[in-house]
Design an enzyme around this catalytic site. Structure first.
Site, PDB file in Angstrom:
ATOM      1  N   GLU A  36       0.835  -1.209   0.000  1.00 12.29           N
ATOM      2  CA  GLU A  36       0.000   0.000   0.000  1.00 12.29           C
ATOM      3  C   GLU A  36       0.866   1.255   0.000  1.00 12.29           C
ATOM      4  O   GLU A  36       0.511   2.263  -0.619  1.00 12.29           O
ATOM      5  CB  GLU A  36      -0.952   0.003   1.211  1.00 12.29           C
ATOM      6  CG  GLU A  36      -1.831  -1.243   1.329  1.00 12.29           C
ATOM      7  CD  GLU A  36      -1.145  -2.390   2.069  1.00 12.29           C
ATOM      8  OE1 GLU A  36       0.026  -2.241   2.492  1.00 12.29           O
ATOM      9  OE2 GLU A  36      -1.792  -3.448   2.227  1.00 12.29           O
ATOM     10  N   ASN A  38       3.868   1.368  -1.329  1.00 19.06           N
ATOM     11  CA  ASN A  38       4.393   1.446  -2.705  1.00 19.06           C
ATOM     12  C   ASN A  38       3.382   2.154  -3.604  1.00 19.06           C
ATOM     13  O   ASN A  38       3.737   2.999  -4.425  1.00 19.06           O
ATOM     14  CB  ASN A  38       4.650   0.046  -3.287  1.00 19.06           C
ATOM     15  CG  ASN A  38       5.690  -0.739  -2.511  1.00 19.06           C
ATOM     16  OD1 ASN A  38       6.504  -0.167  -1.797  1.00 19.06           O
ATOM     17  ND2 ASN A  38       5.672  -2.055  -2.653  1.00 19.06           N
ATOM     18  N   ARG A 106       6.929  -9.990  11.082  1.00 22.91           N
ATOM     19  CA  ARG A 106       5.846  -9.013  11.269  1.00 22.91           C
ATOM     20  C   ARG A 106       4.739  -9.565  12.170  1.00 22.91           C
ATOM     21  O   ARG A 106       3.591  -9.169  12.037  1.00 22.91           O
ATOM     22  CB  ARG A 106       5.298  -8.586   9.897  1.00 22.91           C
ATOM     23  CG  ARG A 106       4.712  -9.697   9.080  1.00 22.91           C
ATOM     24  CD  ARG A 106       4.560  -9.395   7.589  1.00 22.91           C
ATOM     25  NE  ARG A 106       3.778  -8.243   7.235  1.00 22.91           N
ATOM     26  CZ  ARG A 106       3.416  -7.949   5.969  1.00 22.91           C
ATOM     27  NH1 ARG A 106       3.764  -8.737   4.978  1.00 22.91           N
ATOM     28  NH2 ARG A 106       2.730  -6.879   5.715  1.00 22.91           N
ATOM     29  N   GLY A 230       1.243  -8.385 -20.162  1.00 19.86           N
ATOM     30  CA  GLY A 230       0.343  -7.233 -20.240  1.00 19.86           C
ATOM     31  C   GLY A 230      -0.850  -7.377 -19.304  1.00 19.86           C
ATOM     32  O   GLY A 230      -0.774  -8.050 -18.275  1.00 19.86           O
ATOM     33  N   ASP A 258       2.112  -2.945  -7.945  1.00 11.68           N
ATOM     34  CA  ASP A 258       1.726  -1.696  -7.260  1.00 11.68           C
ATOM     35  C   ASP A 258       1.886  -0.516  -8.221  1.00 11.68           C
ATOM     36  O   ASP A 258       1.074   0.415  -8.220  1.00 11.68           O
ATOM     37  CB  ASP A 258       2.592  -1.475  -6.013  1.00 11.68           C
ATOM     38  CG  ASP A 258       2.526  -2.669  -5.063  1.00 11.68           C
ATOM     39  OD1 ASP A 258       1.448  -3.282  -4.953  1.00 11.68           O
ATOM     40  OD2 ASP A 258       3.559  -2.996  -4.446  1.00 11.68           O
TER      41      ASP A 258
HETATM   42  O1  KDG Z   1       3.753  -5.566  -3.623  1.00  8.56           O
HETATM   43  C1  KDG Z   1       5.050  -5.483  -3.075  1.00  8.56           C
HETATM   44  C2  KDG Z   1       5.011  -5.901  -1.645  1.00  8.56           C
HETATM   45  O2  KDG Z   1       4.775  -7.266  -1.612  1.00  8.56           O
HETATM   46  C3  KDG Z   1       6.289  -5.648  -0.896  1.00  8.56           C
HETATM   47  O3  KDG Z   1       6.657  -4.290  -0.934  1.00  8.56           O
HETATM   48  C4  KDG Z   1       6.274  -6.109   0.539  1.00  8.56           C
HETATM   49  O4  KDG Z   1       4.091  -5.579   1.315  1.00  8.56           O
HETATM   50  C5  KDG Z   1       4.920  -6.404   1.127  1.00  8.56           C
HETATM   51  C6  KDG Z   1       4.573  -7.769   1.401  1.00  8.56           C
HETATM   52  O5  KDG Z   1       3.730  -7.967   2.275  1.00  8.56           O
HETATM   53  O6  KDG Z   1       5.094  -8.662   0.759  1.00  8.56           O
END
Ligand code: KDG
Length: 316
Positions: A36, A38, A106, A230, A258
Site C-alpha cells: 500500500e 508502494n 511481522r 500485459g 503496485d
Molecule cells: O507488492 C510489493 C510488496 O509485496 C512488498 O513491498 C512487501 O508488502 C509487502 C509484502 O507484504 O510482501
C-alpha cells in the site's frame, strides 16, 4: 483533499547484497516495502495527492519509513507511532536465476493497534478513492474489521473502493485467503488483480471469465494483471487486451503490480479511455522491474511520458 487514501503496513525490506540462500548472505541493504505504501509512492510521484493510514513502531525504522514517505509528498497525518510494537521487517533472498523468496518478521505488527474506531470519518469525506489490498487482512483479524469499517465509510462518502488481492501465502492459507477476500470482492468498485490470485479466490484464471464473474459481483472497473504478458481490462461495456510494454531489463519484479495499480488509478481519476489507462499502467509496471527495490523504480509522470515517447529525454 486527497485523491487516494490507503491503509496498510509498511516495513523495512532488507535486500541481499549477494545472491543465493539467505543463510549464506552476509550483507543486506536497508530499503522500504509494503504494497500500500508502494502504491502511495507511485501515486504521489505521478502527482496525485495521497494519504497513508497506518501505525509504525516508535523506533528508528518507523521514523525512517515515516520521513521517507513524507519526503515523497505523502500525507502522513493519519499514521502514528506506537510503543511496544516494533516496525515490521522482511528479508529478501534472490537466487542466481532471479527467483525471489521473502521472509517476514511481522508477527507483532504495529498496525495491530489500529482499530475501526481509530478511522477518522472526516479523512474519508475528503478523498476520491480508497485503495486496499489483501495483505492487510492477512496480518490479523482486527485488520479485517478495519477494512470493513473503511469500506463502509468509503461507501458513505462516495469514494471508489479499489482493491488488489495481493495474496501472500506466507501469511495465511489459500482457504483463509479465499474466505476473506471473496467476501470483500462484492464491495469493490475497482479490481486490480493478478490472474493467479483470482484463481485462488474464485477458481478462474482466464481474464475473460474473471471479468464476467467480477461484473456479476457489481465491480465496474476490472484489470487483470498478467505480468510480462500485459493486462486485460474492462470498463463501461468495453474489454481491452492491453499489450505488454517491454522492460529495458528485468532485475526485480517486486512492486511492479503496485506501479501498475498507481498508473490505472491515475487514468481513472483523469477519465482516460480504458486502453490508455491500461497502457499507462503496463508502462509503469515495465519501469518498476528495471530497478532493484519495491518502490525505487516507480516513475515520476515526466519519466513515464519519456518512456511513452511523448516527450524527449534530454540527457545532458
Ligand atoms: O507488492 C510489493 C510488496 O509485496 C512488498 O513491498 C512487501 O508488502 C509487502 C509484502 O507484504 O510482501
Amino acid at each position: 483533499m486527497n485523491d487516494i487514501i490507503t491503509i496498510g503496513e509498511a516495513m523495512i525490506a532488507f535486500s541481499p547484497q549477494s545472491n543465493g540462500p539467505m543463510r549464506f548472505v552476509n550483507g543486506f541493504e536497508k530499503k522500504i516495502g509494503g504494497a500500500e505504501l508502494n502504491l502511495a509512492i507511485g501515486c504521489a510521484r505521478l502527482g496525485l495527492k495521497t494519504g497513508y493510514i497506518s501505525r509504525l513502531g516508535n523506533d528508528e525504522f518507523g521514523k525512517y519509513i515515516y520521513n521517507f514517505a513524507r519526503g515523497e509528498g505523502i500525507d502522513m497525518s493519519h499514521t502514528e507511532f506506537v510503543d511496544g510494537y516494533p516496525t515490521s521487517l522482511n528479508f529478501k533472498e534472490i537466487m542466481a536465476d532471479g527467483n525471489v523468496r521473502t521472509f517476514y518478521y511481522r508477527d507483532k505488527s504495529p498496525t495491530l493497534t489500529l482499530t475501526p474506531e481509530d478511522l477518522d470519518e472526516a479523512y474519508f469525506k475528503d478523498a476520491k478513492i480508497l485503495h486496499l489490498t489483501g495483505i492487510y487482512p492477512a496480518i490479523g483479524d482486527i485488520h479485517i474489521e478495519v477494512m470493513e469499517k473503511a469500506i463502509e465509510l468509503a461507501k458513505k462518502h462516495n469514494l471508489l473502493v479499489s482493491f488488489d488481492p495481493n495474496i501472500r501465502l506466507k501469511m495465511w492459507t489459500k482457504e483463509e485467503a479465499r474466505k476473506v477476500l471473496s467476501s470483500i470482492l462484492p464491495k469493490v468498485d475497482i479490481l486490480l488483480a493478478g490472474a493467479e490470485e483470482m484463481d485462488t479466490i474464485i477458481g478462474e484464471k482466464d481474464p475473460n471469465v474473471i471479468i464476467e464473474k467480477a461484473k456479476s459481483m457489481g465491480i465496474s472497473f476490472i484489470a487483470v494483471k498478467q505480468g510480462s504478458e500485459g493486462s486485460v481490462g474492462h470498463y463501461n461495456g468495453e474489454t481491452i487486451d492491453a499489450k505488454p510494454v517491454k522492460a529495458n531489463k528485468v532485475v526485480d519484479t517486486v512492486g511492479a503490480g503496485d506501479g501498475f495499480n498507481a498508473g490505472v488509478l491515475y487514468g481513472i481519476l483523469n477519465d482516460w479511455p480504458l486502453g490508455k489507462t491500461l497502457h499507462f499502467g503496463n508502462t509503469i509496471g515495465s519501469m518498476v522491474v528495471s530497478v532493484v527495490g519495491d518502490n525505487e523504480g516507480l516513475p515520476y509522470y515526466e519519466e513515464v511520458q519519456e518512456k511513452l515517447g511523448e516527450i524527449e529525454r534530454i540527457e545532458r
